[in-house]
Write a protein that holds these residues in place. Structure first.
Motif, PDB file in Angstrom:
ATOM      1  N   LYS A  56       0.665  -1.147  -0.096  1.00  0.00           N
ATOM      2  CA  LYS A  56      -0.088  -0.098   0.041  1.00  0.00           C
ATOM      3  C   LYS A  56       0.794   1.120   0.060  1.00  0.00           C
ATOM      4  O   LYS A  56       0.454   2.301  -0.740  1.00  0.00           O
ATOM      5  CB  LYS A  56      -0.945   0.001   1.303  1.00  0.00           C
ATOM      6  CG  LYS A  56      -2.062   1.042   1.196  1.00  0.00           C
ATOM      7  CD  LYS A  56      -2.662   1.098   2.602  1.00  0.00           C
ATOM      8  CE  LYS A  56      -1.745   1.843   3.734  1.00  0.00           C
ATOM      9  NZ  LYS A  56      -2.593   2.182   4.773  1.00  0.00           N
ATOM     10  N   SER A  57       1.868   1.028   0.954  1.00  0.00           N
ATOM     11  CA  SER A  57       2.682   2.546   0.919  1.00  0.00           C
ATOM     12  C   SER A  57       3.301   2.886  -0.328  1.00  0.00           C
ATOM     13  O   SER A  57       3.042   4.318  -0.907  1.00  0.00           O
ATOM     14  CB  SER A  57       3.593   2.362   2.101  1.00  0.00           C
ATOM     15  OG  SER A  57       4.459   3.657   2.127  1.00  0.00           O
ATOM     16  N   LEU A  90      -9.057   4.926   1.568  1.00  0.00           N
ATOM     17  CA  LEU A  90      -7.733   5.013   2.508  1.00  0.00           C
ATOM     18  C   LEU A  90      -7.708   6.041   3.134  1.00  0.00           C
ATOM     19  O   LEU A  90      -7.246   6.332   4.500  1.00  0.00           O
ATOM     20  CB  LEU A  90      -6.716   4.941   1.736  1.00  0.00           C
ATOM     21  CG  LEU A  90      -6.494   3.468   0.756  1.00  0.00           C
ATOM     22  CD1 LEU A  90      -5.265   3.555  -0.106  1.00  0.00           C
ATOM     23  CD2 LEU A  90      -6.367   2.352   1.882  1.00  0.00           C
ATOM     24  N   CYS A  91      -7.996   7.368   2.899  1.00  0.00           N
ATOM     25  CA  CYS A  91      -7.951   8.497   3.636  1.00  0.00           C
ATOM     26  C   CYS A  91      -9.077   8.619   5.026  1.00  0.00           C
ATOM     27  O   CYS A  91      -8.837   9.267   5.646  1.00  0.00           O
ATOM     28  CB  CYS A  91      -8.530   9.769   2.720  1.00  0.00           C
ATOM     29  SG  CYS A  91      -7.854  11.281   3.269  1.00  0.00           S
ATOM     30  N   ARG A  94      -8.402   6.010   8.856  1.00  0.00           N
ATOM     31  CA  ARG A  94      -7.898   5.825  10.345  1.00  0.00           C
ATOM     32  C   ARG A  94      -8.808   6.319  11.264  1.00  0.00           C
ATOM     33  O   ARG A  94      -9.857   7.077  10.832  1.00  0.00           O
ATOM     34  CB  ARG A  94      -6.884   7.216   9.939  1.00  0.00           C
ATOM     35  CG  ARG A  94      -5.676   6.756   9.320  1.00  0.00           C
ATOM     36  CD  ARG A  94      -4.745   5.876   9.860  1.00  0.00           C
ATOM     37  NE  ARG A  94      -4.169   6.491  10.885  1.00  0.00           N
ATOM     38  CZ  ARG A  94      -2.825   6.948  10.944  1.00  0.00           C
ATOM     39  NH1 ARG A  94      -2.294   7.079   9.748  1.00  0.00           N
ATOM     40  NH2 ARG A  94      -2.151   7.403  11.942  1.00  0.00           N
ATOM     41  N   THR A  98      -5.730  11.601  13.434  1.00  0.00           N
ATOM     42  CA  THR A  98      -4.894  12.058  12.183  1.00  0.00           C
ATOM     43  C   THR A  98      -5.375  11.302  11.017  1.00  0.00           C
ATOM     44  O   THR A  98      -6.049  10.140  10.787  1.00  0.00           O
ATOM     45  CB  THR A  98      -3.429  11.402  12.564  1.00  0.00           C
ATOM     46  OG1 THR A  98      -3.415  10.053  12.705  1.00  0.00           O
ATOM     47  CG2 THR A  98      -2.898  11.999  13.785  1.00  0.00           C
ATOM     48  N   ASP A 100      -4.122   9.857   6.961  1.00  0.00           N
ATOM     49  CA  ASP A 100      -2.895   9.163   6.330  1.00  0.00           C
ATOM     50  C   ASP A 100      -2.391  10.385   5.486  1.00  0.00           C
ATOM     51  O   ASP A 100      -3.226  10.771   4.541  1.00  0.00           O
ATOM     52  CB  ASP A 100      -3.228   7.992   5.680  1.00  0.00           C
ATOM     53  CG  ASP A 100      -2.125   7.485   4.809  1.00  0.00           C
ATOM     54  OD1 ASP A 100      -1.098   6.927   5.582  1.00  0.00           O
ATOM     55  OD2 ASP A 100      -2.175   7.284   3.623  1.00  0.00           O
ATOM     56  N   GLU A 102      -0.158  10.043   2.847  1.00  0.00           N
ATOM     57  CA  GLU A 102      -0.075   9.950   1.567  1.00  0.00           C
ATOM     58  C   GLU A 102      -1.470   9.655   0.810  1.00  0.00           C
ATOM     59  O   GLU A 102      -1.426  10.076  -0.416  1.00  0.00           O
ATOM     60  CB  GLU A 102       0.542   8.380   1.530  1.00  0.00           C
ATOM     61  CG  GLU A 102       2.122   8.381   2.057  1.00  0.00           C
ATOM     62  CD  GLU A 102       2.848   6.967   2.262  1.00  0.00           C
ATOM     63  OE1 GLU A 102       1.959   6.183   2.200  1.00  0.00           O
ATOM     64  OE2 GLU A 102       4.003   7.168   2.252  1.00  0.00           O
ATOM     65  N   SER A 103      -2.215   9.022   1.449  1.00  0.00           N
ATOM     66  CA  SER A 103      -3.554   9.010   0.862  1.00  0.00           C
ATOM     67  C   SER A 103      -4.384  10.468   0.704  1.00  0.00           C
ATOM     68  O   SER A 103      -5.080  10.621  -0.053  1.00  0.00           O
ATOM     69  CB  SER A 103      -4.700   8.254   1.588  1.00  0.00           C
ATOM     70  OG  SER A 103      -4.938   8.564   2.855  1.00  0.00           O
TER      71      SER A 103
END
Length: 414
Positions: A56-57, A90-91, A94, A98, A100, A102-103
């Motif tokens: 994913k990263s 993905l955003c 979390r 916080t 993410d 990157e997303s």
């Protein structure tokens, strides 16, 4: 490159991860990004890789690079909902306070494209995610909202979505006004809050006059005082005033406030910042265009005098695009002033003689300078001055220092 892109979907995780890393390195080249999107299945393979924890990263980094440019973002929108959906998913994943990075960065890139922004706004959970960003003062999520608000075709759905999740009509906008007041503690939050308001561009679906009376006008007063805020914050404030000045009800509130006098103070103070100066003058033009706010600008402030002074300081003969842009906006402003005064709706006609005198001097600069300086040359002129005519083969003995009336139409009464 197509074979490399296919390896991103390999069943062996190590092979897929290595292929992703190579694609990421190649994606720094603009041509490489174009080839990846138009000639390989990398977009689909990378989107699928985002679902695997071990990939994913790096996959998100590749998608971020592939969405950096306008044409590439359009291709992503044309490919369907998949990339936008996974980015939003993905955003939102979390559960803590916080987001993410990157997303969120990928969503920011996508939101800059109108078609992608439309897909984001209608995506499941978008409104709740944006409200979470406003409640937590998350700058990255606020950037996504700001980009989405900048697209006129997306605004209607965006406003409906945000109103439905905020619990009250325009509740999310009141939250933005609240955040705009924390300029000293969190300046980056202030910039984004004001940026979202300015990106809405005075949309008629928003009750702007009520927002002004709910604290926005007071915040604009404070942030537009000379020397108190950074230019980034100031520019957003000026953009908001310019957009709201086009609404008659808001123009009345603005003209009755300190805003006109602040504009007159800011134009000479911020002359070194070209973008800000141009926007300040444009905002003054918007206020002059409204009969309800026109007299305040022309009769109670020195905005016209500030613009005239600015134009006087621009070199007469320059090809510099910066000076040309400032001069063009300034001249358009003077035309607006002449038009406003000629319609007889202002109580006093004051600026027309000054504007015509300025334009006469600009058109006949050498002649005017010789009249005022008393400089010496070979032959005596009027009042004891000595003027030396400049000649050319094409013009014979025509005195180039004599006043030229080739632009006389601009000096006549409107």
């Amino acid at each position: 490159m197509a074979r490399l892109a296919n390896l991103v979907g390999h069943q062996n995780v190590e092979i897929a991860l290595t292929a992703l890393r190579i694609c990421f390195n190649l994606s720094f080249d603009p041509h490489g990004r174009t080839v990846f999107i138009s000639q390989t299945p990398l977009l689909a393979r990378t989107t699928a890789a985002c679902q695997q924890a071990s990939l994913k990263s790096v996959a998100l980094k590749v998608l971020y690079m592939l969405s950096m440019e306008e044409g590439q973002r359009a291709a992503i929108a044309n490919s369907g909902q998949a990339v936008v959906s996974i980015a939003l998913q993905l955003c939102s994943r979390r559960s803590d306070s916080t987001v993410d990075a990157e997303s969120a960065g990928l969503c920011i890139n996508l939101a800059a494209d109108e078609a992608c922004a439309h897909l984001l706004v209608k995506g499941e959970g978008f409104g709740k995610l944006m409200m979470k960003g406003l409640q937590q003062k998350d700058v990255l999520l606020m950037k996504i909202l700001r980009h989405c608000a900048s697209h006129a075709a997306v605004r209607h759905r965006l406003i409906l979505t945000m109103n439905s999740v905020s619990g009250e009509q325009d509740g999310w906008l009141l939250k933005l006004i609240e955040h705009a007041s924390c300029s000293t503690e969190q300046p980056e939050v202030t910039v984004e809050a004001l940026g979202i308001l300015s990106a809405l561009d005075g949309d008629k679906e928003v009750a702007w006059s009520e927002l002004l009376e709910s604290g926005l006008l007071e915040i604009l007063h404070r942030l537009m005082m000379v020397g108190l805020t950074d230019d980034d914050v100031l520019l957003e404030c000026v953009l908001i005033v310019g957009s709201l000045a086009r609404h008659p009800d808001c123009a009345k509130l603005l003209s009755d406030s300190k805003i006109p006098k602040l504009l007159a103070e800011l134009i000479p103070a911020k002359q070194a910042d070209v973008d800000l100066t141009i926007q300040l003058i444009f905002t003054a033009r918007c206020l002059i265009a409204q009969p309800i706010s026109r007299s305040e600008i022309l009769e109670s402030t020195d905005v016209v005098g500030s613009v005239l002074q600015m134009l006087h300081e621009i070199p007469d003969h320059t090809d510099d695009a910066v000076f040309q842009a400032m001069r063009e906006q300034g001249e358009d402003f003077l035309d607006d002033v002449l038009g406003a005064e000629s319609d007889g709706k202002t109580r006093e006609i004051e600026w027309a003689p000054s504007i015509r005198a300025y334009r006469f001097e600009k058109q006949n600069g050498d002649w005017c300078r010789h009249l005022t300086s008393g400089s010496s040359s070979s032959s005596p002129g009027r009042h004891g001055m000595k003027l030396s005519p400049q000649t050319s083969p094409e013009m014979g003995n025509r005195n180039l220092l004599a006043p030229s009336w080739q632009d006389a139409s601009s000096l006549m009464d409107a």
